[in-house]
Write a protein that holds these residues in place. Sequence first.
Motif, PDB file in Angstrom:
ATOM      1  N   LYS A 184      22.776  14.353 -15.099  1.00  0.00           N
ATOM      2  CA  LYS A 184      24.173  14.063 -15.413  1.00  0.00           C
ATOM      3  C   LYS A 184      25.010  15.340 -15.461  1.00  0.00           C
ATOM      4  N   ARG A 185      24.422  16.413 -15.985  1.00  0.00           N
ATOM      5  CA  ARG A 185      25.147  17.682 -16.055  1.00  0.00           C
ATOM      6  C   ARG A 185      25.392  18.251 -14.665  1.00  0.00           C
ATOM      7  N   ALA A 186      24.395  18.111 -13.772  1.00  0.00           N
ATOM      8  CA  ALA A 186      24.575  18.573 -12.386  1.00  0.00           C
ATOM      9  C   ALA A 186      25.737  17.837 -11.731  1.00  0.00           C
ATOM     10  N   HIS A 187      25.831  16.533 -11.983  1.00  0.00           N
ATOM     11  CA  HIS A 187      26.914  15.722 -11.426  1.00  0.00           C
ATOM     12  C   HIS A 187      28.266  16.159 -11.964  1.00  0.00           C
ATOM     13  N   LYS A 188      28.336  16.406 -13.281  1.00  0.00           N
ATOM     14  CA  LYS A 188      29.600  16.835 -13.889  1.00  0.00           C
ATOM     15  C   LYS A 188      30.039  18.194 -13.348  1.00  0.00           C
ATOM     16  N   ILE A 189      29.088  19.101 -13.206  1.00  0.00           N
ATOM     17  CA  ILE A 189      29.424  20.458 -12.752  1.00  0.00           C
ATOM     18  C   ILE A 189      29.961  20.436 -11.329  1.00  0.00           C
ATOM     19  N   VAL A 190      29.259  19.741 -10.420  1.00  0.00           N
ATOM     20  CA  VAL A 190      29.689  19.749  -9.022  1.00  0.00           C
ATOM     21  C   VAL A 190      31.031  19.031  -8.860  1.00  0.00           C
ATOM     22  N   ASP A 230      32.930  12.955   0.330  1.00  0.00           N
ATOM     23  CA  ASP A 230      31.883  12.171  -0.346  1.00  0.00           C
ATOM     24  C   ASP A 230      31.821  12.581  -1.818  1.00  0.00           C
ATOM     25  N   GLU A 231      31.974  11.605  -2.688  1.00  0.00           N
ATOM     26  CA  GLU A 231      31.881  11.859  -4.113  1.00  0.00           C
ATOM     27  C   GLU A 231      30.442  12.208  -4.498  1.00  0.00           C
ATOM     28  N   ALA A 232      30.313  13.056  -5.515  1.00  0.00           N
ATOM     29  CA  ALA A 232      28.979  13.405  -6.010  1.00  0.00           C
ATOM     30  C   ALA A 232      28.357  12.210  -6.721  1.00  0.00           C
ATOM     31  N   ARG A 233      27.035  12.140  -6.670  1.00  0.00           N
ATOM     32  CA  ARG A 233      26.307  11.063  -7.338  1.00  0.00           C
ATOM     33  C   ARG A 233      25.287  11.643  -8.306  1.00  0.00           C
ATOM     34  N   ILE A 234      24.959  10.856  -9.322  1.00  0.00           N
ATOM     35  CA  ILE A 234      23.939  11.282 -10.275  1.00  0.00           C
ATOM     36  C   ILE A 234      22.560  11.080  -9.643  1.00  0.00           C
ATOM     37  N   ALA A 235      21.788  12.144  -9.589  1.00  0.00           N
ATOM     38  CA  ALA A 235      20.453  12.071  -8.969  1.00  0.00           C
ATOM     39  C   ALA A 235      19.521  11.206  -9.806  1.00  0.00           C
ATOM     40  N   LYS A 236      18.733  10.380  -9.139  1.00  0.00           N
ATOM     41  CA  LYS A 236      17.763   9.524  -9.826  1.00  0.00           C
ATOM     42  C   LYS A 236      16.350  10.092  -9.750  1.00  0.00           C
ATOM     43  N   GLU A 237      16.129  10.992  -8.820  1.00  0.00           N
ATOM     44  CA  GLU A 237      14.812  11.600  -8.670  1.00  0.00           C
ATOM     45  C   GLU A 237      14.921  13.120  -8.676  1.00  0.00           C
ATOM     46  N   LYS A 238      13.836  13.779  -9.055  1.00  0.00           N
ATOM     47  CA  LYS A 238      13.809  15.236  -9.059  1.00  0.00           C
ATOM     48  C   LYS A 238      13.865  15.768  -7.633  1.00  0.00           C
ATOM     49  N   SER A 239      14.514  16.905  -7.487  1.00  0.00           N
ATOM     50  CA  SER A 239      14.562  17.540  -6.167  1.00  0.00           C
ATOM     51  C   SER A 239      13.339  18.425  -5.943  1.00  0.00           C
ATOM     52  N   ASN A 240      12.582  18.702  -7.023  1.00  0.00           N
ATOM     53  CA  ASN A 240      11.340  19.457  -6.870  1.00  0.00           C
ATOM     54  C   ASN A 240      10.372  18.662  -6.014  1.00  0.00           C
TER      55      ASN A 240
END
Length: 234
Positions: free
Chosen positions: A129-135, A159-169
């Motif tokens: 959620k924080r990643a989404h808010k920052i971008v 394209d609007e940013a979206r909240i990630a549901k899975e890790k990018s690792n």
Amino acid sequence: MEEINLRDLFNYYKSKIVYIILVVIIITGCGVLYKTLLEKPKYESTTSLILAGFNQNDTTSSIDNNELTINQKLVSTYQQIAKSDKVLSQVIKELKLDYKLEDLADHITVSSVTDTEIIEITVFDTNAKRAHKIVSKIAEVFSEEVKEIYNVSNVSILDEARIAKEKSNLSLTKSIIIFIAVGTILGLGIITVYFYFDTTIKTSEQIEAKFDIPVLGSIPNFDNKGSKKKRGRK
């Protein structure tokens, strides 16, 4: 430099297979422990912006090739603006982030889509959620900054940013495959080095190759236990 006989090397691998497997287990085990216990999860959120080549508020303006070319050259400038201290400090202030400027900048990548006027801003963070808010905030502040600098309204969110549901690792399964591959390569490498510096003679063929003399016969090597049993049967 002594040549390595591939057949002897392969047989040497087979004789040391236990050690190779041991190295693979150690590397894989350490890697899994790191992935599960030490590595922090990372989530990414991306937004894309399109940079028009004219002032959108001026209805009499038109796009020509020169304007498009100029704006494409400005893309690199826009990339620097998006990660500038002025933009990021405002993002930190408005979102009340516990980040230093350089730390936040390390979590951001800004890239351009080849031969287009589109830039993509991606933020990595341990909190989705924080990643989404920052971008999202970076895109907002960046747009305002471009308007102020160039006195134009030529930035639109594509394209609007979206909240990630899975890790990018990397997933644990993919990581385990990588750890096994690394462990195998490392184990084979260690055994190869050991084989190269091992000067002991192990076969009659090696004697013939090294001294250029024929081997007439060989004596089996019995251990003490085997010898005693043989004598007992006599």
